[in-house]
Design an enzyme around this catalytic site. Structure first.
Site, PDB file in Angstrom:
ATOM      1  NE  ARG A  53      -3.799  -0.692   2.400  1.00  0.00           N
ATOM      2  CZ  ARG A  53      -5.048  -0.645   1.933  1.00  0.00           C
ATOM      3  NH1 ARG A  53      -5.552   0.464   1.470  1.00  0.00           N
ATOM      4  NH2 ARG A  53      -5.791  -1.735   1.931  1.00  0.00           N
ATOM      5  CE  LYS A 162       2.031 -19.000  12.537  1.00  0.00           C
ATOM      6  NZ  LYS A 162       2.594 -17.930  13.376  1.00  0.00           N
ATOM      7  CG  HIS A 192       9.581 -19.784  10.251  1.00  0.00           C
ATOM      8  ND1 HIS A 192       8.439 -19.425  10.914  1.00  0.00           N
ATOM      9  CD2 HIS A 192      10.580 -19.656  11.154  1.00  0.00           C
ATOM     10  CE1 HIS A 192       8.733 -19.097  12.154  1.00  0.00           C
ATOM     11  NE2 HIS A 192      10.037 -19.231  12.325  1.00  0.00           N
ATOM     12  CE  LYS A 196      12.903 -22.081  13.521  1.00  0.00           C
ATOM     13  NZ  LYS A 196      13.577 -20.804  13.726  1.00  0.00           N
ATOM     14  CD  GLU A 230       8.535 -17.075  20.527  1.00  0.00           C
ATOM     15  OE1 GLU A 230       9.087 -16.458  19.622  1.00  0.00           O
ATOM     16  OE2 GLU A 230       7.304 -17.152  20.657  1.00  0.00           O
ATOM     17  CG  ASP A 249       1.954 -17.041  17.295  1.00  0.00           C
ATOM     18  OD1 ASP A 249       1.917 -16.726  16.092  1.00  0.00           O
ATOM     19  OD2 ASP A 249       2.912 -16.758  18.049  1.00  0.00           O
ATOM     20  CG  HIS A 254       5.973 -22.709  14.182  1.00  0.00           C
ATOM     21  ND1 HIS A 254       5.931 -22.593  12.822  1.00  0.00           N
ATOM     22  CD2 HIS A 254       5.863 -21.447  14.668  1.00  0.00           C
ATOM     23  CE1 HIS A 254       5.806 -21.312  12.494  1.00  0.00           C
ATOM     24  NE2 HIS A 254       5.754 -20.603  13.589  1.00  0.00           N
ATOM     25  CE  LYS A 354       4.688 -14.405  20.963  1.00  0.00           C
ATOM     26  NZ  LYS A 354       5.847 -14.752  20.131  1.00  0.00           N
TER      27      LYS A 354
END
Ligand code: BG6
Length: 504
Positions: A53, A162, A192, A196, A230, A249, A254, A354
Site C-alpha cells: 500500500r 501463516k 518456517h 530450519k 521465547e 500462533d 510449528h 512468550k
C-alpha cells in the site's frame, strides 16, 4: 561428505512479494534472497517485485531493503554484490483490494521480464493477513497472472504465509479460495520451522543412522518433551496476537510439525508427497482433546509483570495494544498421545510461551528407566534415564545423556552428556529457514511445505481444544511471572504423571 540425491535446480524467476513494504520482506525475505546470491545458489537470472500500500519508488524500496540486509542478514553486506543485487529489486504501489493494483503489477512484471530477459516464471508471496488472501488470489486470476501448471511452460507458484485462518472453518475457506485459482501443486504453504536446518536434521538423525530407529517406539521411549520457549513478549504484534494466542500462533503449525517429524513412520522415498503423507499420518493419529478433557490435558496462562534479562517487562495486559482484561494465552502446555502402534501409551508433552526465562527450543526424547538391579538397585535414588536432546535453537546440536562411572574406587555413577554442535562440526552458521524455503519454491520442491490436508487436520485438532476452552475451560486464567519458566499449573500437568520438565 555425502551429496544429496540430485536436488531440483532453482529456476530463473521473479518473486512478487505482497506486503512488500512490511516487516517480513525487510527482515526475512530480501535478506534470504541476498544470502542465496552470496552462497552462489540463486539462479543467474532473477528479480524481486515488491508491492504494498505504501507509495515507494524503486530507489526508496532499495534503501529499505539495504537497511534490512545490513540489520538482519546472516552474512554481511558486500557493496560490490549489493550494487548488482539492488538493480533487480523493484516496487509497485497498490492496495490488495484494488483491481488496478493487479494490472499495474502485470504491466510492471512484463517490463521487468522483458528488460532482464527473464522467463515468465512467477512466484507470488502473500505476506498479508489471512483475511486478504482470497481477494489477492482472485485479483491475480482476474489480471491473468496465473497460468495452470503445464510441463515446461513458465510457472506460476503461490507462497502463503501463516496464519492460514483462525480456526478450521476459516482455514477451509482460505484453502478453498486459493484452490479456485491455483492447483495444489502450485501452492507452497510456509511453516518456517520446517526450513530450519536443525528441524530438517530430525529426518537425517532418525533415518540415516541405524542406532535410533530400532528403539524409536513405545517399547523403549518413556515420553517426549517439546519445548519452544521465547524470551520476547508480544512486542509490536498486539493486534494479531490478541486474536491468536499461543495455541494458534505456535502449536497449530510449528510445534505440531515438530511432533510429526519425531513421530512419523519412515517414508519409502524422499519424494515430497511421500514425506508429506507420513507427516500427515501423525496428525490423523492424534487423540483429540475436546470437551472436558481440555482441563486434564491442557494448561494455558498469561505473563504478568516481571523482569527478563534485567529488563522490566509489563504484564501482558499492560502491553501496548492489549486489552486490559485480555484472556489471550501467552503460554500453553499440552499432553497428547499419538494413537498408533509405535507410540501406544507414550505421552508427548508440549510447552511454548512468550516472556519466558530464555529463548530455547528443543525436543527431548526420554528413554525408559533401566531395571532396578545392579547400579539402579536403590529405589530411593533411581538412576536418571537416558535422554536424547535435539537442540533446535539458538543452540543447534544434539546431546545424549548417559550414565557414567565417577572415577574412583566406589561404584558411584553420574549422568554425563555427549554433545554434537553444528557450529563446531561444520564450521559455518546454518542458513536461515527462509533461504532454504525460497530456494525450494524456485525449484518446485514442496517437501518442506504444508499440504492442504495437513493444515486442515491440525486446525481440526486445535479447534476442538479452542472449543473445549470456550465451553469447559476454567474462567480463571493462570499467570506466570515474565522471565520465569511458566505457570506452576504446567508443572502439575507433567508431575502428576511422576515426570518433570527438563531444565532447558
Ligand atoms: C512465528 C510466530 O510464526 O514464529 C511468532 O508468529 C514467533 O510469535 C515466531 O515468535 C518464532 O519463530 P522463531 O524462528 O524465532 O523461533
Amino acid at each position: 561428505m555425502s551429496e544429496p540425491i540430485q536436488p531440483l535446480a532453482a529456476q530463473p524467476c521473479t518473486l512478487v512479494i505482497f506486503g512488500g513494504s512490511g516487516d517480513l520482506a525487510k527482515r526475512k525475505l530480501v535478506p534470504a534472497v541476498y544470502n542465496l546470491l552470496l552462497d552462489g545458489v540463486l539462479p543467474p537470472n532473477y528479480a524481486i517485485l515488491a508491492t504494498g500500500r505504501k507509495p515507494l519508488s524503486d530507489t526508496e524500496f532499495r534503501e529499505i531493503a539495504r537497511e534490512g540486509v545490513i540489520k538482519y542478514s546472516r552474512q554481511e553486506i558486500k557493496d560490490s554484490v549489493w550494487a548488482n543485487f539492488e538493480q533487480r529489486l523493484f516496487y509497485v504501489a497498490g492496495a490488495i483490494d484494488d483491481p488496478k493494483a493487479y494490472s499495474d503489477i502485470r504491466t510492471r512484471l512484463e517490463k521487468i521480464e522483458a528488460d532482464l530477459k527473464l522467463p515468465a516464471n512467477r512466484i507470488f508471496y502473500l505476506a498479508i493477513p489471512p483475511t486478504s488472501i482470497a481477494g489477492a488470489v482472485e485479483g491475480l486470476r482476474k489480471a491473468g497472472l496465473v497460468q495452470p501448471p503445464a510441463g515446461n511452460a513458465p510457472f506460476s507458484r503461490l507462497i502463503v504465509e501463516k496464519p492460514i485462518g483462525n480456526d478450521l472453518e476459516s482455514a477451509r475457506q482460505i484453502n478453498a479460495a486459493v484452490a479456485r485459482v491455483f492447483d495444489e501443486s502450485q501452492i507452497f504453504r510456509i511453516d518456517h520451522y520446517l526450513g530450519k536446518e536443525t528441524v530438517q536434521n530430525l529426518l537425517v538423525l532418525r533415518f540415516a543412522n541405524s542406532i535410533f530407529e530400532p528403539i524409536w517406539n513405545h517399547k523403549y521411549i518413556d515420553h517426549v518433551q517439546i519445548t519452544v520457549s521465547e524470551a520476547e513478549g508480544v512486542g509490536t504484534r498486539a493486534t494479531y496476537y490478541e486474536e491468536a494466542g499461543a495455541l494458534r500462533d505456535m502449536v497449530q503449525n510449528h510445534i505440531l510439525q515438530l511432533m510429526c517429524l519425531v513421530a512419523m513412520e519412515p517414508p519409502y522415498s524422499l519424494d515430497p508427497d511421500v514425506v508429506r503423507n507420513v507427516r500427515m499420518d501423525v496428525l490423523r493419529c492424534l487423540r483429540p482433546i475436546a470437551g472436558k478433557d481440555v482441563e486434564k490435558y491442557t494448561v494455558r496462562a498469561q505473563y504478568s509483570v516481571g523482569k527478563a534479562h534485567g529488563v522490566d517487562v509489563p504484564g501482558y495486559r499492560r502491553e501496548p495494544g492489549i486489552k486490559p482484561d485480555s484472556t489471550t494465552e501467552t503460554y500453553v502446555a499440552l499432553k497428547l498421545f499419538v494413537e498408533n502402534w509405535r507410540w501406544s501409551g507414550v505421552p508427548f508433552y508440549l510447552r511454548t510461551g512468550k516472556a519466558l526465562t530464555k529463548r530455547a527450543s528443543e525436543i527431548a526424547v526420554f528413554f525408559k528407566p533401566i531395571p532396578q538391579i545392579l547400579f539402579n538397585a536403590n529405589p530411593d535414588a533411581p538412576l536418571e534415564a537416558n535422554v536424547l536432546i535435539m537442540k533446535i535453537q539458538p543452540e543447534e546440536g544434539l546431546t545424549l545423556r548417559v550414565v557414567s562411572k565417577v572415577p574412583g574406587s566406589k561404584a558411584k555413577t553420574h549422568p554425563v552428556e555427549m554433545n554434537f554442535r553444528y557450529g563446531e562440526a561444520f564450521g559455518a552458521p546454518s542458513p536461515e529457514a527462509y533461504e532454504r524455503l525460497l530456494l525450494d519454491v524456485m525449484a518446485g520442491d514442496a517437501s518442506l511445505f504444508m499440504r492442504r490436508d495437513a493444515v486442515e487436520a491440525s486446525w481440526a485438532w486445535i479447534t476442538a481444544i479452542l472449543d473445549g476452552w470456550k465451553t469447559h475451560g476454567s474462567k480463571w486464567l493462570p499467570e506466570y511471572q515474565a522471565g520465569s519458566w511458566g505457570p506452576v499449573e504446567a508443572n502439575r500437568l507433567i508431575e502428576s504423571d511422576g515426570r518433570c520438565w527438563r531444565t532447558v
